[in-house]
Design an enzyme around this catalytic site. Structure first.
Site, PDB file in Angstrom:
ATOM      1  N   GLU A  27      59.543  56.655  -9.198  1.00 39.69           N
ATOM      2  CA  GLU A  27      60.164  55.324  -9.119  1.00 39.69           C
ATOM      3  C   GLU A  27      60.872  55.138  -7.782  1.00 39.69           C
ATOM      4  OE1 GLU A  27      58.627  53.770 -11.036  1.00 39.69           O
ATOM      5  OE2 GLU A  27      59.802  53.080 -12.729  1.00 39.69           O
TER       6      GLU A  27
ATOM      7  N   THR B  63      58.890  45.210  -6.947  1.00 38.19           N
ATOM      8  CA  THR B  63      60.197  45.515  -7.551  1.00 38.19           C
ATOM      9  C   THR B  63      61.278  45.586  -6.481  1.00 38.19           C
ATOM     10  OG1 THR B  63      59.146  46.685  -9.371  1.00 38.19           O
ATOM     11  CG2 THR B  63      61.445  47.217  -8.961  1.00 38.19           C
TER      12      THR B  63
HETATM   13  N1  HSE Z   1      65.057  47.683 -14.220  1.00 35.02           N
HETATM   14  C1  HSE Z   1      64.096  47.560 -13.172  1.00 35.02           C
HETATM   15  C2  HSE Z   1      64.272  46.216 -12.495  1.00 35.02           C
HETATM   16  C3  HSE Z   1      62.733  47.687 -13.753  1.00 35.02           C
HETATM   17  O1  HSE Z   1      64.377  45.230 -13.231  1.00 35.02           O
HETATM   18  O2  HSE Z   1      64.313  46.152 -11.270  1.00 35.02           O
HETATM   19  C4  HSE Z   1      61.625  47.533 -12.765  1.00 35.02           C
HETATM   20  O3  HSE Z   1      60.410  47.659 -13.437  1.00 35.02           O
END
Ligand code: HSE
Length: 306
Positions: free
Chosen positions: A128, A180
């Site tokens: 991640e 993201t």
């Molecule tokens: N919690 C993270 C975000 C998840 O919302 O940025 C990304 O998949």
């Protein structure tokens, strides 16, 4: 055993109000991964899809996760990994987490399950970090543990598995890409106290609703006053889908992870199908290509092919 095939699930992070702390695993879509032990140390990655993702282990999310795992194996080993991505990158359905989680679960199986699930989450979070610049576990944890998970803390890791009532999940993935890292960058760094109070009321309400199988409480708690108002601007059709889905009987829902996918929860399968039709109508009218899924929560997480 020296070769293993695993199916790594899509996941919905945040569950609307629980930014970075709640997530759930889905039955569909999933990635297919094949991992083999090599005769010599090292990591060789191949792709069996069209996405042209990196093959260098340190730049590849599954590679970064496996490198972290290899650092803690008692003796040197090597792996060949083939990834067939069926969860499109940048979909908001935990595509990078599926690759990282699938890789470490498969590796652990080949090594005789020497690591705990918590260890695997720790390794997979390195993937991640490669994907979005930050370690977060709200896709990884549900992918590895299955079901719905609460990540109370990531340093140190504190993962709580939550039970819940039967739920149907409708997902629409408009075929636009939201990275993201971009979707995190646009967020405000400060939160007003009145919004924080609403948000933690909703998180507590959602968790209580799941545990008590109280569908109405789940529906009322699927509200996000902090992240959604900012991120929804990146998703054409969002307000229409949300309003229309509730009118069609959905309990509620919102942005899946960092988007652009949108998910809705329903108590009945036929409601979930009516929500799918509504989503299809909205994006057909907007002229944006899309994919939809009607699915359920995967309580298994990464599935090993027997
Ligand atoms: N919690 C993270 C975000 C998840 O919302 O940025 C990304 O998949």
């Amino acid at each position: 055993m020296s070769t293993i095939k695993v199916y790594a699930p899509a996941t919905v992070a945040n569950l609307v109000c629980g930014f970075d702390v709640l997530g759930m695993a889905l039955h569909r879509p999933d990635d297919l991964m094949t991992l083999s032990l090599r005769d010599e140390p090292g990591l060789v990655i191949q792709h069996a899809d069209e996405y042209q993702l990196p093959v260098e282990p340190e730049k590849n999310v599954a590679g970064a996760a496996l490198l972290a795992l290899l650092e803690e194996t008692p003796h040197p080993v090597g792996f060949d990994l083939t990834i067939e991505k069926r969860i499109k990158p940048g979909s908001g359905l935990g595509s990078s987490a599926a690759s990282s989680a699938g890789a470490v679960v498969a590796a652990n199986h080949l090594l005789g399950n020497i690591f705990s699930k918590e260890d695997l989450v720790r390794f997979a979070m390195n993937g991640e970090k490669v994907a979005s610049g930050v370690k977060h576990a709200d896709n990884i944890a549900p992918a590895i543990y299955g079901g719905i998970t609460l990540i109370r803390s990531i340093f140190p890791l504190d993962i709580v598995q939550l039970s819940g009532p039967p739920l149907y999940v409708t997902v629409v993935h408009p075929q636009i890409e939201v990275r993201t890292s971009d979707a995190r960058q646009i967020l405000r760094k400060e939160v007003q106290l009145k919004n924080a109070i609403k948000q933690w009321g909703n998180i507590a309400g959602l968790v209580a609703g799941l545990l008590k199988h109280d569908y109405a409480l789940i529906g009322r708690s699927l509200e996000d006053v902090i992240i959604e108002p900012v991120r929804s601007i990146l998703i054409p059709g969002f307000d229409e889908v949300k309003k229309g889905s509730k009118e069609a009987g959905a309990l509620g829902g919102g942005i899946s992870g960092s988007g652009p996918s949108i998910f809705m929860l329903s108590q009945e399968e036929r409601t979930a199908q009516a929500v799918e039709q509504l989503m299809q109508q909205v994006y057909t009218r907007l002229g944006i290509e899309f994919r939809t899924y009607v699915t359920t929560i995967s309580y298994e997480g990464v599935r090993i092919e027997k």
